[in-house]
Scaffold this active site. Structure first.
Site, short mmCIF file in Angstrom:
data_model
loop_
_atom_site.label_atom_id
_atom_site.label_comp_id
_atom_site.label_asym_id
_atom_site.label_seq_id
_atom_site.Cartn_x
_atom_site.Cartn_y
_atom_site.Cartn_z
N ASN A 127 0.87 -1.17 0.00
CA ASN A 127 0.00 0.00 0.00
C ASN A 127 0.91 1.23 0.00
O ASN A 127 1.47 1.58 1.04
CB ASN A 127 -0.89 -0.05 1.25
CG ASN A 127 -1.84 1.12 1.31
OD1 ASN A 127 -1.79 2.04 0.49
ND2 ASN A 127 -2.71 1.11 2.31
N ARG B 273 -2.56 -2.18 -3.44
CA ARG B 273 -3.77 -1.39 -3.21
C ARG B 273 -3.71 -0.18 -4.13
O ARG B 273 -2.72 0.57 -4.11
CB ARG B 273 -3.82 -0.92 -1.76
CG ARG B 273 -5.04 -0.07 -1.52
CD ARG B 273 -4.91 0.74 -0.28
NE ARG B 273 -6.09 1.57 -0.13
CZ ARG B 273 -6.10 2.71 0.53
NH1 ARG B 273 -5.02 3.17 1.10
NH2 ARG B 273 -7.20 3.40 0.63
N HIS C 127 -13.00 2.82 0.23
CA HIS C 127 -12.98 1.80 1.28
C HIS C 127 -13.64 0.49 0.81
O HIS C 127 -14.08 -0.32 1.63
CB HIS C 127 -13.74 2.24 2.56
CG HIS C 127 -13.07 3.32 3.35
ND1 HIS C 127 -13.80 4.28 4.00
CD2 HIS C 127 -11.78 3.58 3.60
CE1 HIS C 127 -12.97 5.10 4.64
NE2 HIS C 127 -11.73 4.69 4.39
N ARG D 167 -11.83 15.68 7.63
CA ARG D 167 -12.65 16.02 6.44
C ARG D 167 -14.07 16.38 6.85
O ARG D 167 -14.63 15.77 7.76
CB ARG D 167 -12.69 14.82 5.48
CG ARG D 167 -11.37 14.54 4.84
CD ARG D 167 -11.42 13.28 4.01
NE ARG D 167 -10.31 12.40 4.35
CZ ARG D 167 -10.27 11.10 4.09
NH1 ARG D 167 -11.29 10.50 3.50
NH2 ARG D 167 -9.22 10.39 4.44
N GLU E 130 -8.00 -5.38 5.21
CA GLU E 130 -7.91 -5.05 3.78
C GLU E 130 -6.76 -5.79 3.11
O GLU E 130 -6.87 -6.21 1.96
CB GLU E 130 -7.74 -3.53 3.61
CG GLU E 130 -9.02 -2.79 3.94
CD GLU E 130 -8.83 -1.31 4.21
OE1 GLU E 130 -9.02 -0.52 3.30
OE2 GLU E 130 -8.49 -0.95 5.36
#
Ligand code: ADP
Length: 403
Positions: free
Chosen positions: A7, A98, A187, A248, A391
């Site tokens: 990743n 990823r 996601h 955010r 993940e």
């Protein structure tokens, strides 16, 4: 079979080497500050942790100047006599990368070849902060491991099953056809993984369930998963939309941007930076983007910290209600990621606020961290579950399937 999962961020690289015979990570680690002074590799093998810092690398003539040196160092760590776990790079059957954005082109993972690289580059426009770093990581790996198959696993792919009414924005239609502006959702790997695991834990077929998955971390999103397919999700064209998050803002009235540009004489980029980096629970609380700090402050009576927590819980509840309506029902609600897995208070507050759906929290079962289990009472009509996300394992599984 052993699969390396990578990743790559702009200045970091996370990795896991997964043994697919038992689906366990046998080594993992993180390279931070790539290309910067003080670059550092933290490598873990079982319970052992090794830190290789910038000074040690300099002493060994190694500097992490770019992603290629970072990948080389990871391979060195994995194959080294002392801290390694494999004898040679040849033991790595494939690399799963990823990749944040696959655009509309990829609704599933794909073996990387020259054509795929071309599309990934095109998608960089849609994810300028993420895709270029992912591409750099892939190219670094290709140079160092030219014969090893590589697979791209996209954050957006799982959500490509959304119906048009869920992904289209009510802008002139050409904005979608010509500029590819639509809801993509992110996601996806995590939502897919925890929905699968929830079905297994419930002993039911995923194709018969309506599941709402709540990935609540620093970045947070909720997804509606009907019969195994994503039908809606809270993140949108970018990961800025939906819930309030660590930094955010989530959903706001889009006219605020024009208003602030005029009122505060800010550029679009400055406002974008504010919405991405200075908003969310950090902006509301003025304390931190980390929920642990905010909870501590709220316990000490800080009202803005309490407000940030209340807004977050309210947003999660609102999305669950919306997605129960979108699917005309819900069988299970899943909590995952940093906050979802570790914070029993937020889980309880969310569930208590949606008891009209027929779900009630079992305080004893909910008193847990990071363990897959049902957390609602036995008599609940809708089951609430905690499912730790993984993940990396999902990326490794998809990589194995493809190769
Ligand atoms: P991301 O991958 O988006 O960076 P994570 O899924 O790792 O985020 O989640 C990190 C966040 O989880 C932290 O910022 C923190 O707010 C939250 N978190 C972790 N542990 C706890 C805890 N025990 N209580 C409350 N929040 C927690």
């Amino acid at each position: 079979m052993k699969i390396l999962v990578l990743n790559c961020g702009s200045s970091s690289l996370k990795y896991q080497l997964i043994d697919m015979t038992n689906q366990q990570a046998i080594a993992n680690g993180l390279v931070e500050r790539i290309g910067l002074p003080g670059a550092i590799l933290t490598h873990r093998k079982g319970a052992d942790k090794f830190v290789i810092d910038h000074e040690k690398q300099l002493a060994n003539g190694l500097v992490i100047t770019d992603h290629k040196t970072a990948v080389a160092l990871v391979i060195k760590a994995l194959t080294c006599d002392k801290i390694g776990i494999i004898t040679s790079m040849d033991e790595i059957s494939a690399v799963g990368h990823r990749v944040v954005h696959g655009g509309e082109k990829y609704a599933s993972s794909v073996i990387i070849n020259a054509d795929v690289m071309k599309v990934l580059n095109e998608c960089s426009k849609l994810a300028p902060l993420h895709n270029p770093a992912n591409i750099t990581g892939i190219m670094a790996c290709q140079e160092l491991m030219p014969t090893t198959p590589m697979v791209a696993v996209f954050d957006t792919a799982f959500h490509q099953t959304m119906p048009v009414e869920a992904y289209i924005y009510s802008l002139p239609y050409e904005i979608y056809t010509e500029h590819k502006v639509r809801r993509y959702g992110f996601h996806g790997t995590s939502h897919k993984y925890v929905a699968n695991e929830a079905a297994k834990l419930l002993g039911k077929n995923l194709n018969e369930l309506k599941i709402i998955t709540c990935h609540l971390g620093n970045g947070a999103s909720v997804a509606a998963i009907k019969h195994g397919k994503s039908v809606d999700t809270s993140m949108g064209f970018t990961p800025l939309a939906g819930l309030t998050m660590g930094t955010r803002c989530g959903d706001i009235d889009p006219s605020i941007i024009a208003y602030l540009a005029h009122e505060m004489d800010l550029s679009v980029d400055e406002i974008d930076n504010m919405m991405n980096k200075k908003s969310g629970v950090l902006g509301l609380s003025g304390i931190s983007s980390d929920f642990r700090d905010i909870e501590t402050a709220a316990e000490q009576g800080n009202q803005r910290a309490q407000l940030a927590l209340d807004v977050f819980t309210y947003h999660v509840k609102k999305y669950i209600g919306a997605y129960a309506a979108a699917m005309n029902g819900v069988d299970a609600i899943v909590f995952t990621a940093g906050l979802g897995e570790n914070d029993k208070v937020t889980r309880a507050n969310v569930i208590e606020g949606i008891s009209f759906l027929g779900v009630n929290i079992d305080a004893e079962k909910n008193n847990v961290r990071g363990q897959a289990r049902i957390i609602s009472t036995n008599d609940s009509k809708v089951t609430a579950l905690l499912i730790p996300t993984n993940e990396e394992l999902m990326i490794a599984q998809e990589t194995q399937e493809l190769i």
